[in-house]
Structure formats: structure tokens, C-alpha cells
Design a protein around this motif. Structure first.
Motif, short mmCIF file in Angstrom:
data_model
loop_
_atom_site.label_atom_id
_atom_site.label_comp_id
_atom_site.label_asym_id
_atom_site.label_seq_id
_atom_site.Cartn_x
_atom_site.Cartn_y
_atom_site.Cartn_z
N GLU A 7 0.83 -1.20 0.00
CA GLU A 7 0.00 0.00 0.00
C GLU A 7 0.87 1.26 0.00
O GLU A 7 0.58 2.23 -0.71
CB GLU A 7 -0.94 0.02 1.21
CG GLU A 7 -2.01 -1.07 1.17
CD GLU A 7 -1.52 -2.42 1.68
OE1 GLU A 7 -0.49 -2.47 2.40
OE2 GLU A 7 -2.14 -3.43 1.33
N ARG A 9 3.97 1.45 -1.09
CA ARG A 9 4.64 1.49 -2.39
C ARG A 9 3.70 2.13 -3.43
O ARG A 9 4.11 2.99 -4.21
CB ARG A 9 5.05 0.09 -2.82
CG ARG A 9 5.73 0.05 -4.19
CD ARG A 9 6.15 -1.37 -4.55
NE ARG A 9 7.25 -1.83 -3.73
CZ ARG A 9 8.52 -1.53 -3.97
NH1 ARG A 9 8.84 -0.78 -5.00
NH2 ARG A 9 9.47 -2.00 -3.19
N GLN A 10 2.43 1.69 -3.46
CA GLN A 10 1.48 2.26 -4.42
C GLN A 10 1.28 3.75 -4.18
O GLN A 10 1.20 4.54 -5.12
CB GLN A 10 0.15 1.53 -4.35
CG GLN A 10 0.17 0.19 -5.04
CD GLN A 10 -1.19 -0.48 -5.06
OE1 GLN A 10 -2.13 -0.04 -4.41
NE2 GLN A 10 -1.28 -1.57 -5.80
N ASP A 14 1.94 6.55 -6.87
CA ASP A 14 0.90 7.51 -7.26
C ASP A 14 1.39 8.94 -7.05
O ASP A 14 1.12 9.82 -7.88
CB ASP A 14 -0.39 7.24 -6.48
CG ASP A 14 -1.07 5.94 -6.90
OD1 ASP A 14 -0.79 5.44 -8.01
OD2 ASP A 14 -1.90 5.43 -6.12
N ARG A 61 3.01 1.21 -12.72
CA ARG A 61 1.84 1.70 -11.97
C ARG A 61 0.86 2.42 -12.88
O ARG A 61 -0.35 2.27 -12.74
CB ARG A 61 2.30 2.62 -10.83
CG ARG A 61 1.18 3.15 -9.99
CD ARG A 61 0.48 2.07 -9.20
NE ARG A 61 -0.57 2.66 -8.37
CZ ARG A 61 -1.70 2.07 -8.08
NH1 ARG A 61 -1.94 0.84 -8.50
NH2 ARG A 61 -2.60 2.67 -7.34
N GLU A 64 -1.19 -0.18 -14.59
CA GLU A 64 -2.10 -0.81 -13.63
C GLU A 64 -3.36 0.03 -13.45
O GLU A 64 -4.47 -0.49 -13.38
CB GLU A 64 -1.44 -0.95 -12.26
CG GLU A 64 -0.44 -2.05 -12.13
CD GLU A 64 0.25 -2.02 -10.75
OE1 GLU A 64 -0.15 -1.23 -9.87
OE2 GLU A 64 1.19 -2.81 -10.58
N ARG A 65 -3.17 1.32 -13.34
CA ARG A 65 -4.30 2.21 -13.07
C ARG A 65 -5.20 2.41 -14.28
O ARG A 65 -6.32 2.92 -14.13
CB ARG A 65 -3.80 3.55 -12.55
CG ARG A 65 -3.26 3.42 -11.13
CD ARG A 65 -2.87 4.71 -10.51
NE ARG A 65 -3.95 5.69 -10.49
CZ ARG A 65 -3.79 6.94 -10.09
NH1 ARG A 65 -2.60 7.35 -9.65
NH2 ARG A 65 -4.80 7.78 -10.10
#
Length: 196
Positions: A7, A9-10, A14, A61, A64-65
């Protein structure tokens, strides 16, 4: 030591996207990421071995989003027509446009990739995989057109997205939707029937 809290890391990735979009690649520092994420100084450096590792992970990332939701994917099981392709392409343009900072960040990463072979390899692999995935979905679900249809739409709609995000006054929302419709109509060869 590199930390592994997913969490956190994300959140750091972001925050990195936001920094890249606002400050560009030169502004992407661990300190800037920590500040954007609202975490103590030194946190980002505990999660990423170096700036290159951070850049590569930001690329992951971003993609992924952008994974489409179930509603968008369900349209592949509906009518196999130009209208369905137009709806799908409009959804893609809208989804990417809503993630403005992500798209601007990926543009920064693409520029940075001209100087960083590892990042260039990652982005090349990822873009090619996404394109192949979209071609496969298009053909597997019997949508009108062929591989070239998907490639032409990819090229045309990426530039439309770029204009909408960097020069938003060039096309209104209505004009953008009409351009998507025209791109689909022209990318699918005349005489290609809609499939049942």
C-alpha cells in the motif's frame, strides 16, 4: 534496505505520477515524492533502490491504473458492430483523459526513455503487449476490422488524447466524440460488415 509494504509502495508511485505530471522528469526526486505522498523524508528511498528503479515502477503503476473495468470489457460480448467499436474507443479516450496526470507522467517517462535504455525497454515491451492484447481482444470477439484497424485507432486516438490533455481548447468534448466516431468509420475498411 528496500521496504515491501504494497500500500505504501502504491502511494509513493501515485505520488510520483503527480510529481512527474506537474514538475517533469527533472523534478522527480525522492524528496519531492515524499512530500507529495505526505510521508517522512527518506521514505521513498527505502522503497526504491534508486531513481531509475522508481521511474521503471512508475511506468508499471500507470498501466495498472488504466486497466478497464468490467463494464467496458462486457461491451466486447455485445453486438459486433462499428457502433460497439466506437463506444469502446470513446470509453478508452474518456478513461485515459480522466487520468490526466497519469498520461502527462507517461509522456515524461517516454521522453526520459530516450536516455534510459532500461526504461525504454520496459515501455516498449508494455506498449507492445497492450497493443497485442487489444488486437487479440478485437479479433477474438469478432469485431469488424482487422489488426490494422486496431493499430490505426491506437495511433489516431493517442494523438487526440494528447491534444485534449495538453491543448484542451483545440477540440470540444462533442468534437472529440465525433472524431472518435470518424476514426472508427475510416479505420474499418469500406464494405466490412458488422458481425452478429
Amino acid at each position: 534496505m528496500v521496504r515491501t509494504n504494497p500500500e505504501r509502495r502504491q502511494a509513493l508511485l501515485d505520488a510520483s505520477i503527480e510529481v512527474l505530471a506537474r514538475e517533469g522528469a527533472r523534478g522527480l526526486t525522492f524528496r519531492a515524492v515524499d512530500k507529495e505522498a505526505g510521508v517522512p523524508a527518506g521514505t521513498a528511498s527505502n522503497y526504491f533502490a534508486n531513481r531509475d528503479a522508481l521511474l521503471v515502477q512508475v511506468g508499471h503503476r500507470y498501466y495498472e491504473r488504466l486497466i478497464p473495468d468490467e463494464t467496458a470489457m462486457a461491451k466486447l460480448h455485445g453486438p459486433r458492430s462499428r457502433e460497439t467499436v466506437t463506444e469502446l474507443m470513446t470509453e478508452v479516450v474518456d478513461r485515459v483523459t480522466r487520468f490526466r496526470t497519469g498520461y502527462l507522467a507517461i509522456l515524461e517517462l517516454r521522453l526520459e526513455a530516450t536516455r534510459r535504455p532500461e526504461l525504454q525497454a520496459l515501455l516498449t515491451e508494455r506498449v507492445r503487449a497492450d497493443l497485442d492484447f487489444n488486437i487479440g481482444n478485437h479479433l477474438e470477439h469478432g469485431m469488424p476490422g482487422d489488426e490494422n484497424t486496431v493499430v490505426l485507432l491506437y495511433l489516431a486516438l493517442n494523438w487526440l488524447i494528447l491534444d485534449r490533455l495538453t491543448l484542451p481548447g483545440v477540440f470540444t468534448d462533442e468534437e472529440a466524440r465525433e472524431l472518435v466516431r470518424m476514426a472508427v468509420e475510416r479505420a474499418i475498411a469500406p464494405g466490412v460488415p458488422d458481425n452478429a
